[in-house]
Design a protein around this motif. Structure first.
Motif, short mmCIF file in Angstrom:
data_model
loop_
_atom_site.label_atom_id
_atom_site.label_comp_id
_atom_site.label_asym_id
_atom_site.label_seq_id
_atom_site.Cartn_x
_atom_site.Cartn_y
_atom_site.Cartn_z
N PRO A 2 0.83 -1.21 0.00
CA PRO A 2 0.00 0.00 0.00
C PRO A 2 0.87 1.26 0.00
O PRO A 2 1.80 1.39 0.79
CB PRO A 2 -0.80 -0.12 1.30
CG PRO A 2 0.08 -0.94 2.20
CD PRO A 2 0.83 -1.89 1.32
N ILE A 3 0.56 2.18 -0.88
CA ILE A 3 1.23 3.48 -0.93
C ILE A 3 0.17 4.55 -0.71
O ILE A 3 -0.87 4.55 -1.37
CB ILE A 3 1.92 3.71 -2.30
CG1 ILE A 3 2.95 2.61 -2.56
CG2 ILE A 3 2.58 5.08 -2.33
CD1 ILE A 3 4.12 2.59 -1.61
N SER A 4 0.43 5.44 0.22
CA SER A 4 -0.52 6.52 0.54
C SER A 4 0.07 7.84 0.08
O SER A 4 1.16 8.22 0.50
CB SER A 4 -0.79 6.54 2.04
OG SER A 4 -1.36 5.32 2.46
N ILE A 5 -0.66 8.54 -0.78
CA ILE A 5 -0.14 9.75 -1.42
C ILE A 5 -0.81 10.98 -0.82
O ILE A 5 -2.02 11.19 -1.01
CB ILE A 5 -0.38 9.70 -2.94
CG1 ILE A 5 0.24 8.43 -3.53
CG2 ILE A 5 0.19 10.94 -3.61
CD1 ILE A 5 -0.15 8.15 -4.95
N PRO A 6 -0.06 11.83 -0.09
CA PRO A 6 -0.64 13.08 0.41
C PRO A 6 -0.81 14.10 -0.70
O PRO A 6 -0.25 13.95 -1.80
CB PRO A 6 0.41 13.57 1.43
CG PRO A 6 1.38 12.44 1.59
CD PRO A 6 1.32 11.64 0.34
N THR A 7 -1.58 15.13 -0.42
CA THR A 7 -1.69 16.24 -1.36
C THR A 7 -0.36 16.99 -1.41
O THR A 7 0.50 16.83 -0.52
CB THR A 7 -2.79 17.22 -0.95
OG1 THR A 7 -2.43 17.81 0.32
CG2 THR A 7 -4.14 16.52 -0.81
N MET A 8 -0.17 17.84 -2.41
CA MET A 8 1.07 18.59 -2.51
C MET A 8 1.27 19.48 -1.29
O MET A 8 2.38 19.60 -0.76
CB MET A 8 1.06 19.44 -3.79
CG MET A 8 1.09 18.65 -5.08
SD MET A 8 2.57 17.64 -5.31
CE MET A 8 3.85 18.88 -5.47
N TYR A 9 0.19 20.09 -0.81
CA TYR A 9 0.31 20.97 0.35
C TYR A 9 0.74 20.18 1.59
O TYR A 9 1.63 20.61 2.33
CB TYR A 9 -1.03 21.67 0.61
CG TYR A 9 -0.96 22.77 1.65
CD1 TYR A 9 -0.70 24.08 1.28
CD2 TYR A 9 -1.13 22.49 3.00
CE1 TYR A 9 -0.62 25.10 2.23
CE2 TYR A 9 -1.04 23.48 3.96
CZ TYR A 9 -0.80 24.79 3.57
OH TYR A 9 -0.71 25.78 4.52
N ASP A 10 0.13 19.02 1.79
CA ASP A 10 0.50 18.19 2.95
C ASP A 10 1.92 17.66 2.82
O ASP A 10 2.64 17.54 3.81
CB ASP A 10 -0.49 17.03 3.10
CG ASP A 10 -1.87 17.51 3.51
OD1 ASP A 10 -1.95 18.56 4.18
OD2 ASP A 10 -2.86 16.84 3.16
N ARG A 11 2.34 17.36 1.58
CA ARG A 11 3.72 16.93 1.37
C ARG A 11 4.70 18.04 1.75
O ARG A 11 5.73 17.79 2.38
CB ARG A 11 3.94 16.54 -0.09
CG ARG A 11 3.72 15.06 -0.37
CD ARG A 11 3.93 14.76 -1.83
NE ARG A 11 2.67 14.69 -2.54
CZ ARG A 11 2.53 14.49 -3.83
NH1 ARG A 11 3.60 14.36 -4.59
NH2 ARG A 11 1.34 14.42 -4.39
N ALA A 12 4.36 19.27 1.36
CA ALA A 12 5.23 20.40 1.69
C ALA A 12 5.28 20.62 3.20
O ALA A 12 6.35 20.92 3.75
CB ALA A 12 4.74 21.66 0.98
N MET A 13 4.15 20.48 3.88
CA MET A 13 4.13 20.61 5.33
C MET A 13 5.01 19.52 5.98
O MET A 13 5.76 19.78 6.92
CB MET A 13 2.71 20.52 5.86
CG MET A 13 1.88 21.77 5.64
SD MET A 13 2.46 23.20 6.60
CE MET A 13 1.98 22.71 8.26
N GLN A 14 4.91 18.30 5.47
CA GLN A 14 5.74 17.22 6.00
C GLN A 14 7.22 17.50 5.75
O GLN A 14 8.07 17.28 6.63
CB GLN A 14 5.34 15.89 5.38
CG GLN A 14 4.00 15.36 5.84
CD GLN A 14 3.74 13.93 5.39
OE1 GLN A 14 4.67 13.17 5.18
NE2 GLN A 14 2.48 13.57 5.25
#
Length: 498
Positions: free
Chosen positions: A129-141
């Motif tokens: 399983p791969i879980s893909i965040p939104t671009m905004y959430d990726r930037a926050m991470q």
């Protein structure tokens, strides 16, 4: 590059920044230096155990304009930059990236659900399983990973090598060699496999032990995921696909080395190091092994690992966790470690050989209508990547063997393309293979040659000083990286006769 601070209202400040900065004109060296200075200060505070100072410095970093620039750059330059989350948004233009920097904030932050996809593993039987965040959430991470990384690096096990700055699988391999190569080295190996590591980490443990803003961490962990248009909660685990997930997983597993050292490593009255039961630990992400003098010691260590992991919501896989004698050999990170008449040999594992052979075979099968140039262009990166990965171990014989397999696959490919009675074998050979220098069988076209694995020179990897910190010992890591690069380039030059 100067950032205007603020006696003006927030809206005016953002407008000024937007007009003053252009994404394509940013001096990234200045950005890296500014962020790295704060990360170095965090590292020093962690070493001094000044946790209140660590928290203040992390706050400064996560609210820094430079750090936000770096976070957005990271998620818009990596391999998943064109993969959208549940909102379908991608940050592809300079203007969109700049707007993302200016709107990145922790105020009233709420993470959106992850987009869940499943990809097949190499064995084609299971799916990951791969879980893909939104671009905004990726930037926050990515932003909070910048602040968390100095803490994680400073507190990490010295013999942990996965997902860490300036560390690699080759470093783990070299450490394994030091643990096993001597005549009086440990004979028994506990191969540890953690069952679904990323998917099962206890959230309560993470919230209690990870040094970062708890409200933000909770948003990362509890975002949920969407699959087949249904929303599912995430009650445990840190998603594979999240930018910060490798750091969280590493932090969860850090501490194994300290427990082993405390129990099995002692110093005598003269403060000399004693490891009478020959217990050594090496970990790369969730792959690990521990050496021991006897099977009984290895079984004892297995119970210690079980207790350690249980507190974190994890457990050892009963099927894949095994105790092995070094004369029988074991696999680790794509290599097989085994002693032959007392001598340790490290070779590419059978699984790794099968995988690259299958990958090359699949490419050639798909190339029925390709030109020879297209086929060479697709094969060369695979051949180069695999041979470079294994060039520091005993690979020469295996390189020649795989070259033979590739030749046979290419010969069948060429015959299928010209399955006509008037096209002889000699004609096919002349069409696809040419003489170059002393070689008569070079698969080439229009000046592009297929690379041979056998041309890769075997180069021993340089050992890493385990006590070095990437935020405090930058000079050491830069020098080491340059030496490794020069060494590889000189070997490549020898291989092609320069």
């Amino acid at each position: 590059m100067n950032v205007r601070c603020s006696t003006t209202p927030k809206g005016e400040m953002l407008t000024d920044m937007k007009t003053e900065f252009q994404w394509d004109n940013i001096n990234w060296k200045t950005v890296y230096e500014h962020v790295n200075r704060l990360q170095t200060r965090i590292t020093k505070a962690v070493k001094q155990k000044k946790w209140h100072l660590v928290k203040r410095l992390q706050y400064l970093l996560t609210h820094s304009f430079y750090a936000k620039l770096l976070a957005v750059r990271r998620v818009t330059q990596n391999i998943g930059k064109r993969t959208a989350g549940v909102d379908g948004v991608k940050w592809l233009t300079s203007e969109v990236k700049m707007n993302a920097v200016l709107t990145l904030s922790d105020k009233k932050y709420k993470a959106k659900p992850l987009r869940r996809v499943y990809i097949r593993k190499f064995d084609r039987k299971e799916k990951r399983p791969i879980s893909i965040p939104t671009m905004y959430d990726r930037a926050m991470q990515a932003l909070y990973a910048l602040a968390l990384s100095p803490v994680a690096e400073t507190l990490a096990d010295t013999k942990s090598f996965g997902f860490r700055i300036y560390r690699s699988t080759q470093d783990a391999c070299e450490q394994a060699f030091h643990c096993l190569s001597r005549k009086n080295s440990a004979q028994w190996i506990l191969e540890g496999d953690i069952k679904g590591c990323f998917d099962n980490i206890n959230h309560n443990w993470l919230l209690a032990n990870i040094s970062m803003d708890k409200s933000i961490l909770k948003q990362f962990l509890k975002a949920g995921f969407i699959y087949n248009r249904q929303l599912f909660p995430t009650e445990r685990g840190t998603p594979q696909g999240g930018v910060i997930s490798p750091i969280l997983a590493n932090s969860t597993l850090d501490g194994i080395g300290a427990i082993i050292d405390e129990k099995y490593h002692q110093r005598d009255k003269e403060k000399r190091y004693r490891n009478l039961r020959k217990v050594n630990f090496v970990r790369y992400a969730d792959d690990l092994f521990v050496t021991a003098d006897t099977r009984e010691t290895a079984e004892e260590i297995r119970e210690i690992l079980r207790q350690f992991l249980k507190e974190r919501g994890l457990e050892l896989s009963e099927e894949k966790t095994r105790i092995t004698h070094i004369d029988d050999g074991f696999d680790f990170l794509g290599w097989n470690f085994r002693k032959y008449k007392g001598k340790l040999l490290i070779k590419p594992s059978k699984k790794s050989i099968d995988k690259v052979t299958q990958t090359i075979g699949d490419i050639i099968k798909d190339a029925k209508a390709w030109t020879q140039e297209e086929l060479i262009a697709r094969l060369n990166p695979v051949i180069t990547g695999w041979s470079n990965y294994h060039q520091s171990v005993v690979s020469s014989e295996i390189f020649h063997r795989i070259d033979d397999k590739i030749w046979n696959m290419l010969w069948r490919w060429a015959k299928r393309r010209h399955n006509n009675p008037w096209k002889s074998k000699k004609w096919i050979i002349k069409r696809y293979w040419h003489k170059e220098g002393t070689r008569n069988w070079v698969f080439s076209s229009e000046g592009k040659n297929l690379k041979l694995l056998a041309d890769t020179k075997i180069v021993r990897h340089t050992s890493l000083k385990l006590n070095m910190n990437p935020y405090l010992d930058k000079g050491y890591f830069e020098t080491r990286r340059n030496r490794l690069r020069i060494r590889r380039m000189s070997r490549q030059g020898e291989a092609i006769g320069l």
